[in-house]
Design a protein around this motif. Structure first.
Motif, PDB file in Angstrom:
ATOM      1  N   CYS A  20      -5.640 -11.368   3.696  1.00 22.94           N
ATOM      2  CA  CYS A  20      -5.881 -11.275   5.523  1.00 22.94           C
ATOM      3  C   CYS A  20      -4.920 -10.920   5.114  1.00 22.94           C
ATOM      4  CB  CYS A  20      -5.805 -12.633   5.394  1.00 22.94           C
ATOM      5  SG  CYS A  20      -6.280 -12.554   7.186  1.00 22.94           S
ATOM      6  N   ILE A  21      -4.020 -10.352   6.481  1.00 24.37           N
ATOM      7  CA  ILE A  21      -2.499 -10.037   6.824  1.00 24.37           C
ATOM      8  C   ILE A  21      -2.806 -10.480   8.474  1.00 24.37           C
ATOM      9  CG2 ILE A  21      -0.872  -8.269   7.953  1.00 24.37           C
ATOM     10  CD1 ILE A  21      -1.874  -6.655   5.759  1.00 24.37           C
ATOM     11  N   LEU A  22      -1.734 -11.515   8.839  1.00 24.20           N
ATOM     12  CA  LEU A  22      -2.222 -11.707   9.935  1.00 24.20           C
ATOM     13  C   LEU A  22      -0.653 -10.877  10.727  1.00 24.20           C
ATOM     14  CD1 LEU A  22      -1.779 -15.751   9.964  1.00 24.20           C
ATOM     15  CD2 LEU A  22      -4.622 -13.411  10.584  1.00 24.20           C
ATOM     16  N   GLY A  23      -1.582 -10.432  11.798  1.00 25.94           N
ATOM     17  CA  GLY A  23      -0.047  -8.728  12.500  1.00 25.94           C
ATOM     18  C   GLY A  23      -0.338  -7.396  12.316  1.00 25.94           C
ATOM     19  N   THR A  24      -0.265  -6.713  13.342  1.00 25.95           N
ATOM     20  CA  THR A  24      -0.850  -5.213  13.074  1.00 25.95           C
ATOM     21  C   THR A  24       0.298  -4.475  13.699  1.00 25.95           C
ATOM     22  OG1 THR A  24      -1.854  -6.128  14.967  1.00 25.95           O
ATOM     23  CG2 THR A  24      -3.321  -5.906  13.448  1.00 25.95           C
ATOM     24  N   GLY A  25       1.407  -5.138  13.381  1.00 27.42           N
ATOM     25  CA  GLY A  25       2.913  -4.507  13.872  1.00 27.42           C
ATOM     26  C   GLY A  25       3.000  -3.257  12.933  1.00 27.42           C
ATOM     27  N   ASP A  26       4.360  -3.065  12.247  1.00 26.54           N
ATOM     28  CA  ASP A  26       4.354  -1.704  11.966  1.00 26.54           C
ATOM     29  C   ASP A  26       4.297  -2.408  10.027  1.00 26.54           C
ATOM     30  OD1 ASP A  26       4.815  -0.483  13.417  1.00 26.54           O
ATOM     31  OD2 ASP A  26       7.235  -0.248  13.233  1.00 26.54           O
ATOM     32  N   PHE A  27       5.233  -3.134   9.841  1.00 26.72           N
ATOM     33  CA  PHE A  27       4.735  -4.100   8.655  1.00 26.72           C
ATOM     34  C   PHE A  27       3.142  -4.370   7.928  1.00 26.72           C
ATOM     35  CE2 PHE A  27       5.346  -6.878   5.128  1.00 26.72           C
ATOM     36  CZ  PHE A  27       6.883  -6.232   4.400  1.00 26.72           C
ATOM     37  N   GLY A  28       2.755  -5.099   9.332  1.00 29.94           N
ATOM     38  CA  GLY A  28       1.637  -5.046   8.424  1.00 29.94           C
ATOM     39  C   GLY A  28       0.429  -3.711   8.327  1.00 29.94           C
ATOM     40  N   HIS A  29       0.710  -3.065   9.473  1.00 32.98           N
ATOM     41  CA  HIS A  29       0.084  -1.472   8.851  1.00 32.98           C
ATOM     42  C   HIS A  29       0.308  -1.748   7.629  1.00 32.98           C
ATOM     43  CE1 HIS A  29      -0.376   2.834   9.343  1.00 32.98           C
ATOM     44  NE2 HIS A  29      -1.321   2.159   9.684  1.00 32.98           N
ATOM     45  N   SER A  30       1.965  -0.887   7.024  1.00 33.02           N
ATOM     46  CA  SER A  30       2.161  -0.822   5.840  1.00 33.02           C
ATOM     47  C   SER A  30       2.302  -1.562   4.865  1.00 33.02           C
ATOM     48  CB  SER A  30       3.889  -0.327   5.595  1.00 33.02           C
ATOM     49  OG  SER A  30       3.962   0.670   6.911  1.00 33.02           O
ATOM     50  N   LEU A  31       1.869  -2.678   5.022  1.00 35.61           N
ATOM     51  CA  LEU A  31       1.754  -3.368   3.916  1.00 35.61           C
ATOM     52  C   LEU A  31       0.279  -3.301   3.850  1.00 35.61           C
ATOM     53  CD1 LEU A  31       1.897  -5.934   1.374  1.00 35.61           C
ATOM     54  CD2 LEU A  31       1.881  -7.865   3.989  1.00 35.61           C
ATOM     55  N   GLY A  32      -0.645  -3.300   4.462  1.00 30.88           N
ATOM     56  CA  GLY A  32      -2.444  -3.096   4.353  1.00 30.88           C
ATOM     57  C   GLY A  32      -2.390  -1.949   3.405  1.00 30.88           C
ATOM     58  N   MET A  33      -1.571  -0.656   4.023  1.00 33.15           N
ATOM     59  CA  MET A  33      -1.838   0.831   3.585  1.00 33.15           C
ATOM     60  C   MET A  33      -2.123   0.402   1.325  1.00 33.15           C
ATOM     61  SD  MET A  33      -0.391   3.692   5.962  1.00 33.15           S
ATOM     62  CE  MET A  33      -1.098   4.998   4.660  1.00 33.15           C
ATOM     63  N   ARG A  34      -0.799  -0.328   1.209  1.00 31.65           N
ATOM     64  CA  ARG A  34      -0.486  -0.363  -0.532  1.00 31.65           C
ATOM     65  C   ARG A  34      -1.024  -1.117  -0.906  1.00 31.65           C
ATOM     66  NH1 ARG A  34       2.339   3.130  -1.975  1.00 31.65           N
ATOM     67  NH2 ARG A  34       3.792   2.354  -3.435  1.00 31.65           N
ATOM     68  N   LEU A  35      -2.006  -2.421  -0.024  1.00 30.28           N
ATOM     69  CA  LEU A  35      -2.989  -3.104  -0.818  1.00 30.28           C
ATOM     70  C   LEU A  35      -4.355  -2.149  -1.265  1.00 30.28           C
ATOM     71  CD1 LEU A  35      -2.022  -6.064   1.318  1.00 30.28           C
ATOM     72  CD2 LEU A  35      -1.299  -6.446  -1.666  1.00 30.28           C
ATOM     73  N   LEU A  36      -5.153  -1.345   0.105  1.00 25.58           N
ATOM     74  CA  LEU A  36      -5.850  -0.482  -0.145  1.00 25.58           C
ATOM     75  C   LEU A  36      -5.952   0.052  -0.913  1.00 25.58           C
ATOM     76  CD1 LEU A  36      -6.796  -0.398   3.828  1.00 25.58           C
ATOM     77  CD2 LEU A  36      -8.035  -1.534   2.276  1.00 25.58           C
ATOM     78  N   LYS A  37      -4.919   0.617  -1.085  1.00 21.89           N
ATOM     79  CA  LYS A  37      -4.499   1.975  -2.254  1.00 21.89           C
ATOM     80  C   LYS A  37      -4.262   1.295  -3.664  1.00 21.89           C
ATOM     81  CE  LYS A  37      -1.738   5.411   0.380  1.00 21.89           C
ATOM     82  NZ  LYS A  37      -0.545   6.188   0.665  1.00 21.89           N
ATOM     83  N   SER A  38      -4.174   0.117  -3.744  1.00 26.60           N
ATOM     84  CA  SER A  38      -3.827  -0.713  -5.155  1.00 26.60           C
ATOM     85  C   SER A  38      -5.207  -1.609  -5.443  1.00 26.60           C
ATOM     86  CB  SER A  38      -3.179  -1.911  -4.801  1.00 26.60           C
ATOM     87  OG  SER A  38      -1.807  -0.655  -4.817  1.00 26.60           O
ATOM     88  N   GLY A  39      -6.339  -0.886  -3.957  1.00 28.51           N
ATOM     89  CA  GLY A  39      -7.831  -1.123  -4.619  1.00 28.51           C
ATOM     90  C   GLY A  39      -8.302  -3.040  -4.082  1.00 28.51           C
ATOM     91  N   TYR A  40      -7.470  -3.538  -2.953  1.00 28.33           N
ATOM     92  CA  TYR A  40      -7.253  -4.481  -2.609  1.00 28.33           C
ATOM     93  C   TYR A  40      -8.295  -4.241  -1.037  1.00 28.33           C
ATOM     94  CZ  TYR A  40      -4.768  -6.671  -5.688  1.00 28.33           C
ATOM     95  OH  TYR A  40      -3.838  -7.407  -7.128  1.00 28.33           O
ATOM     96  N   PRO A  41      -9.066  -5.405  -0.075  1.00 23.79           N
ATOM     97  CA  PRO A  41     -10.168  -5.605   0.518  1.00 23.79           C
ATOM     98  C   PRO A  41      -8.819  -6.494   1.002  1.00 23.79           C
ATOM     99  CG  PRO A  41     -11.483  -6.315  -1.526  1.00 23.79           C
ATOM    100  CD  PRO A  41     -10.601  -5.984  -1.763  1.00 23.79           C
ATOM    101  N   VAL A  42      -8.928  -5.552   2.648  1.00 22.75           N
ATOM    102  CA  VAL A  42      -8.116  -6.424   3.165  1.00 22.75           C
ATOM    103  C   VAL A  42      -8.555  -6.181   4.801  1.00 22.75           C
ATOM    104  CG1 VAL A  42      -5.828  -5.328   4.813  1.00 22.75           C
ATOM    105  CG2 VAL A  42      -5.449  -5.166   2.770  1.00 22.75           C
ATOM    106  N   VAL A  43      -8.784  -7.385   5.078  1.00 21.58           N
ATOM    107  CA  VAL A  43      -8.552  -8.136   6.195  1.00 21.58           C
ATOM    108  C   VAL A  43      -7.497  -8.289   7.531  1.00 21.58           C
ATOM    109  CG1 VAL A  43     -11.338  -8.516   5.859  1.00 21.58           C
ATOM    110  CG2 VAL A  43      -9.263 -10.060   6.252  1.00 21.58           C
TER     111      VAL A  43
END
Length: 285
Positions: A20-43
């Protein structure tokens, strides 16, 4: 146990845990992309889920409460000034890992660190500090992904001809430059007045031609077989290194002619004062 059941169990063992990522700014968006590429489900958790559209396509977005219910690891990607919503969510953070990635604008801005402040706001959460030296740009560009970089940096097969050519290119360049410096030092009045005529003639003449030969060979090795490639001739004109070799090659060819025994013998006699006698004087003798 049947094969299908074993496969199902094996698939569950390797299933990644939802992040889970609380925050939809630049860092949250970038971190979510990296986690998704690593195979983690992200909310993502947001105050206004319906207005947060600039997020990775595979990620889900919910309200803070709904997002916290789906994960045990939470990344807090908001500034300290916006922590006011966390006390109301304290019960949903009990026993969960809360990773704080925030940085303050200046040193010693607050009496305690952001992680200490978070521990006071949500005392039952496991607060962890991380990603403080990683920027959103680094996450997006992939410069931190060593595995990805190693795939790109494939080991190339050693080209022996290319390796030999590069070694010769640098060796000729260094020797030519060294002799060029020596010629320049010898040309100084304070040095030329000390050496005798033979020494000065040897350096400026013989060593000078050797320097010219080395530098010309250095340029020729640089060009190598490029003169045979038609694509190198833009607007049907020769390349710059080819034009730069014209005069040195002419000088070297003329010097080669002059040092041949038959020509050198005549030139030496002329330098020593020999003069050709007219034909009528030769007949009298």
């Amino acid at each position: 146990m049947e094969i299908s059941e074993m496969a199902a169990v094996g698939g569950n063992e390797h299933k990644q845990e939802t992040i889970c990522i609380l925050g939809t700014g630049d860092f949250g968006h970038s971190l979510g992309m990296r986690l998704l590429k690593s195979g983690y489900p992200v909310v993502f958790g947001s105050r206004s889920p319906q207005e947060s559209s600039l997020l990775p396509s595979c990620a889900q977005i919910f309200t803070h409460t709904e997002a916290l219910k789906k994960a045990k690891i939470i990344f807090l990607a908001v500034h300290r000034e916006n922590y006011d919503f966390l006390p109301a969510l304290s019960s949903f953070l009990d026993g969960k890992v809360l990773v704080d990635v925030s940085n303050n604008l200046r040193k010693n801005q607050y009496p305690e660190s952001n992680a200490q402040y978070l521990s006071k706001l949500v005392p039952k959460a496991i607060v962890v500090k991380g990603f403080n030296t990683v920027s959103a740009w680094a996450l997006q560009s992939g410069s931190l992904d060593a595995n990805k970089q190693s795939k790109k940096n494939k080991t190339m097969e050693l080209n022996k001809v290319q390796s030999w050519r590069v070694d010769v290119y640098f060796a000729l360049g260094m020797m030519g430059f060294g002799l060029y410096v020596l010629l320049g030092i010898t040309s100084l009045p304070s040095v030329s007045n000390v050496v005798n005529w033979r020494e000065f003639r040897f350096v400026q003449s013989k060593l000078g031609h050797v320097t010219l030969l080395l530098c010309t060979a250095h340029t020729a090795v640089y060009g190598w077989d490029r003169f045979l490639q038609s694509k190198r001739y833009k607007w049907k004109l020769p390349q710059a290194y080819m034009l730069g070799m014209v005069i040195p090659c002419i000088v070297l060819v003329l010097k080669l002619i002059l040092i041949t025994p038959c020509v050198d013998r005549i030139v030496t006699k002329i330098r020593q004062g020999w003069e050709r006698k007219p034909k009528h004087k030769q007949a009298l003798v």
